[in-house]
Design an enzyme around this catalytic site. Structure first.
Site, PDB file in Angstrom:
ATOM      1  N   ARG A  80      20.133  62.343 -27.372  1.00 20.99           N
ATOM      2  CA  ARG A  80      19.415  62.720 -28.585  1.00 20.99           C
ATOM      3  C   ARG A  80      19.392  61.526 -29.530  1.00 20.99           C
ATOM      4  NH1 ARG A  80      17.307  66.227 -26.441  1.00 20.99           N
ATOM      5  NH2 ARG A  80      17.317  68.452 -26.857  1.00 20.99           N
ATOM      6  N   HIS A 111      10.679  60.234 -25.723  1.00 22.54           N
ATOM      7  CA  HIS A 111      11.447  61.456 -25.414  1.00 22.54           C
ATOM      8  C   HIS A 111      10.833  62.129 -24.180  1.00 22.54           C
ATOM      9  CE1 HIS A 111      14.167  64.803 -27.188  1.00 22.54           C
ATOM     10  NE2 HIS A 111      14.010  64.987 -25.886  1.00 22.54           N
TER      11      HIS A 111
HETATM   12  P1  NDP Z   1      25.920  69.651 -20.588  1.00 20.67           P
HETATM   13  O1  NDP Z   1      26.243  70.642 -21.644  1.00 20.67           O
HETATM   14  O2  NDP Z   1      25.878  70.103 -19.168  1.00 20.67           O
HETATM   15  O3  NDP Z   1      26.922  68.412 -20.667  1.00 20.67           O
HETATM   16  C1  NDP Z   1      27.294  67.848 -21.874  1.00 20.67           C
HETATM   17  C2  NDP Z   1      28.349  66.790 -21.592  1.00 20.67           C
HETATM   18  O4  NDP Z   1      28.656  66.131 -22.831  1.00 20.67           O
HETATM   19  C3  NDP Z   1      29.665  67.384 -21.064  1.00 20.67           C
HETATM   20  O5  NDP Z   1      30.229  66.531 -20.113  1.00 20.67           O
HETATM   21  C4  NDP Z   1      30.529  67.425 -22.313  1.00 20.67           C
HETATM   22  O6  NDP Z   1      31.912  67.339 -22.101  1.00 20.67           O
HETATM   23  C5  NDP Z   1      30.064  66.182 -23.032  1.00 20.67           C
HETATM   24  N1  NDP Z   1      30.401  66.268 -24.466  1.00 20.67           N
HETATM   25  C6  NDP Z   1      29.968  67.161 -25.381  1.00 20.67           C
HETATM   26  N2  NDP Z   1      30.535  66.945 -26.579  1.00 20.67           N
HETATM   27  C7  NDP Z   1      31.360  65.876 -26.415  1.00 20.67           C
HETATM   28  C8  NDP Z   1      32.256  65.199 -27.267  1.00 20.67           C
HETATM   29  N3  NDP Z   1      32.426  65.541 -28.557  1.00 20.67           N
HETATM   30  N4  NDP Z   1      32.958  64.167 -26.762  1.00 20.67           N
HETATM   31  C9  NDP Z   1      32.813  63.810 -25.452  1.00 20.67           C
HETATM   32  N5  NDP Z   1      31.991  64.430 -24.579  1.00 20.67           N
HETATM   33  C10 NDP Z   1      31.275  65.456 -25.060  1.00 20.67           C
HETATM   34  O7  NDP Z   1      24.516  69.023 -21.007  1.00 20.67           O
HETATM   35  P2  NDP Z   1      23.356  68.425 -20.065  1.00 20.67           P
HETATM   36  O8  NDP Z   1      23.961  67.426 -19.163  1.00 20.67           O
HETATM   37  O9  NDP Z   1      22.571  69.525 -19.472  1.00 20.67           O
HETATM   38  O10 NDP Z   1      22.421  67.725 -21.166  1.00 20.67           O
HETATM   39  C11 NDP Z   1      22.920  66.698 -22.004  1.00 20.67           C
HETATM   40  C12 NDP Z   1      21.945  66.411 -23.129  1.00 20.67           C
HETATM   41  O11 NDP Z   1      20.811  65.705 -22.623  1.00 20.67           O
HETATM   42  C13 NDP Z   1      21.304  67.628 -23.794  1.00 20.67           C
HETATM   43  O12 NDP Z   1      22.177  68.217 -24.721  1.00 20.67           O
HETATM   44  C14 NDP Z   1      20.086  67.020 -24.467  1.00 20.67           C
HETATM   45  O13 NDP Z   1      20.422  66.587 -25.763  1.00 20.67           O
HETATM   46  C15 NDP Z   1      19.753  65.813 -23.598  1.00 20.67           C
HETATM   47  N6  NDP Z   1      18.487  65.951 -22.896  1.00 20.67           N
HETATM   48  C16 NDP Z   1      17.508  64.989 -23.104  1.00 20.67           C
HETATM   49  C17 NDP Z   1      16.320  65.055 -22.439  1.00 20.67           C
HETATM   50  C18 NDP Z   1      15.299  63.990 -22.591  1.00 20.67           C
HETATM   51  O14 NDP Z   1      14.187  64.135 -22.075  1.00 20.67           O
HETATM   52  N7  NDP Z   1      15.602  62.893 -23.256  1.00 20.67           N
HETATM   53  C19 NDP Z   1      16.019  66.155 -21.510  1.00 20.67           C
HETATM   54  C20 NDP Z   1      17.099  67.093 -21.354  1.00 20.67           C
HETATM   55  C21 NDP Z   1      18.274  66.985 -22.042  1.00 20.67           C
HETATM   56  P3  NDP Z   1      32.702  68.488 -21.289  1.00 20.67           P
HETATM   57  O15 NDP Z   1      32.353  68.230 -19.842  1.00 20.67           O
HETATM   58  O16 NDP Z   1      34.113  68.215 -21.604  1.00 20.67           O
HETATM   59  O17 NDP Z   1      32.174  69.800 -21.792  1.00 20.67           O
HETATM   60  C1  OXD Z   2      15.887  68.992 -23.676  1.00 16.36           C
HETATM   61  C2  OXD Z   2      14.899  67.986 -24.015  1.00 16.36           C
HETATM   62  O1  OXD Z   2      16.888  69.139 -24.373  1.00 16.36           O
HETATM   63  O2  OXD Z   2      13.769  68.057 -23.496  1.00 16.36           O
HETATM   64  O3  OXD Z   2      15.712  69.685 -22.652  1.00 16.36           O
HETATM   65  O4  OXD Z   2      15.188  67.078 -24.779  1.00 16.36           O
END
Ligand code: NDP
Ligand code: OXD
Length: 313
Positions: free
Chosen positions: A228, A276
């Site tokens: 993000r 994005h």
């Molecule tokens: P998940 O919820 O599956 O994974 C999130 C990961 O981030 C987990 O490993 C989690 O740790 C870690 N995390 C969260 N908070 C913290 C913290 N404070 N400190 C350290 N690690 C942390 O999410 P996804 O993998 O499905 O997606 C990740 C992000 O990708 C989405 O939230 C979105 O913002 C972004 N995204 C962007 C897109 C784009 O087109 N650019 C498309 C889709 C998504 P833990 O394993 O310990 O829970």
């Molecule tokens: C998502 C994105 O969060 O598209 O899925 O950014």
């Protein structure tokens, strides 16, 4: 439980395809019939209007059409019902493609070759092997793990940083505040795949970038952010690029989106910009599982891929 009715509340893109596909099985409306519409049972949302979901007395669950749910929590009045987010192979594959594409481009010195071609220069720079490079992924969730596995397959060393202790075969894992600096110190190419939460906002700062390792043949540290935009500070990235703390960056997300025309990131020779678009939610792949979840829920089965409200993701 009866077959619930859907409110489709999206801003920022056209809802038509989502509407068509959801309507194949259920009654779908784009606006509630007044502030306390009892006929709405599910909300399918992306950046819904503030307060839109408050006071819907029969709302059973909210479905985010994205993997990230920070857009939902922009509205503090989001009712306390289960929130389901997107987890889909299709999305993970797209994100993996983006990460592999950007890592390989930096590793294989794409920017240098593009500049050489523009000047018709025939010069072969020294090339490192993938095994000499450590890619560090912040966030080893659905998307981070898939990307990590693909990078391991290409021979890169992979580090991962998570909130809780996590194990992923072949990946050197670090977690929590105590694990952050050791993780950065062992990372040449930083890939950010974190969710935006109060804990992660602004985390990609100049001070963080300064901790990256620079001893590799890349000629400097590299940042790739597809999580993000508000995880990063655009000004800190520019400062790091300009003083050599960072060699290059690939950015798919920005503090303000669309990226304003006046942003120096657009024309920066060391920055690769995408709008994005790393992994876009595709209704053709996502609507059916959403409808299936609603039906399963109505048969008494639990909802999957639920958001932990306290953690914010
Ligand atoms: P998940 O919820 O599956 O994974 C999130 C990961 O981030 C987990 O490993 C989690 O740790 C870690 N995390 C969260 N908070 C913290 C913290 N404070 N400190 C350290 N690690 C942390 O999410 P996804 O993998 O499905 O997606 C990740 C992000 O990708 C989405 O939230 C979105 O913002 C972004 N995204 C962007 C897109 C784009 O087109 N650019 C498309 C889709 C998504 P833990 O394993 O310990 O829970
Ligand atoms: C998502 C994105 O969060 O598209 O899925 O950014």
């Amino acid at each position: 439980m009866d077959k619930g009715r859907i409110l489709l509340a999206v801003t920022g893109f056209h809802p038509q395809r989502w509407h068509e596909l959801l309507s194949a099985e259920r009654d779908v409306v784009l606006e509630p019939d007044g502030p306390n519409d009892p006929s709405i049972n599910y909300a399918v949302v992306w950046k819904q209007r503030p307060n839109l979901l408050t006071g819907l007395p029969n709302l059973r669950a909210i479905f985010s059409i994205g993997a990230g749910v920070d857009h939902l929590f922009q509205d503090p009045s989001v009712p306390d019902v289960p929130i389901v987010r997107v987890v889909a192979d299709n999305l993970s594959r797209h994100m993996t493609e983006y990460v592999v594409w950007r890592v390989l481009d930096h590793h294989r010195q794409g920017a240098l070759y593009r500049a050489q071609q523009a000047r018709k220069v025939w010069h072969e720079p020294q090339q490192r092997v993938a095994h000499d490079i450590s890619v560090g992924i912040m966030g080893l969730g659905q998307l981070g793990r898939a990307a990590a596995n693909a990078l391991l397959g290409l021979g890169f060393c992979v580090n991962g940083w998570t909130r809780r202790e996590t194990r992923v075969e072949g990946v050197s894992t670090f977690h929590g505040e105590a694990g952050l600096i050791p993780f950065l110190n062992a990372t040449d190419i930083l890939v950010v795949l974190l969710p935006l939460t109060p804990d992660t906002q602004g985390i990609v700062s100049y001070d963080l970038l300064r901790e990256l390792r620079r001893r590799n043949g890349l000629g400097g540290a590299v940042l790739i952010n597809a999580g993000r935009g508000k995880l990063q500070r655009d000004a800190d990235i520019l400062r790091a690029l300009d003083d050599g703390t960072l060699k290059e960056a690939s950015l798919d997300v920005f503090e303000t989106e669309p990226l304003p025309e006046t942003s120096p990131l657009w024309n920066h020779p060391k920055v690769f910009v995408t709008p994005h678009a790393a992994a876009t939610s595709d209704p053709a792949h996502l609507v059916k599982p959403m409808l299936d979840q609603m039906s399963a829920f109505e048969r008494g089965e639990p909802l999957l891929n639920l958001v932990d409200r306290a953690a914010g993701y």
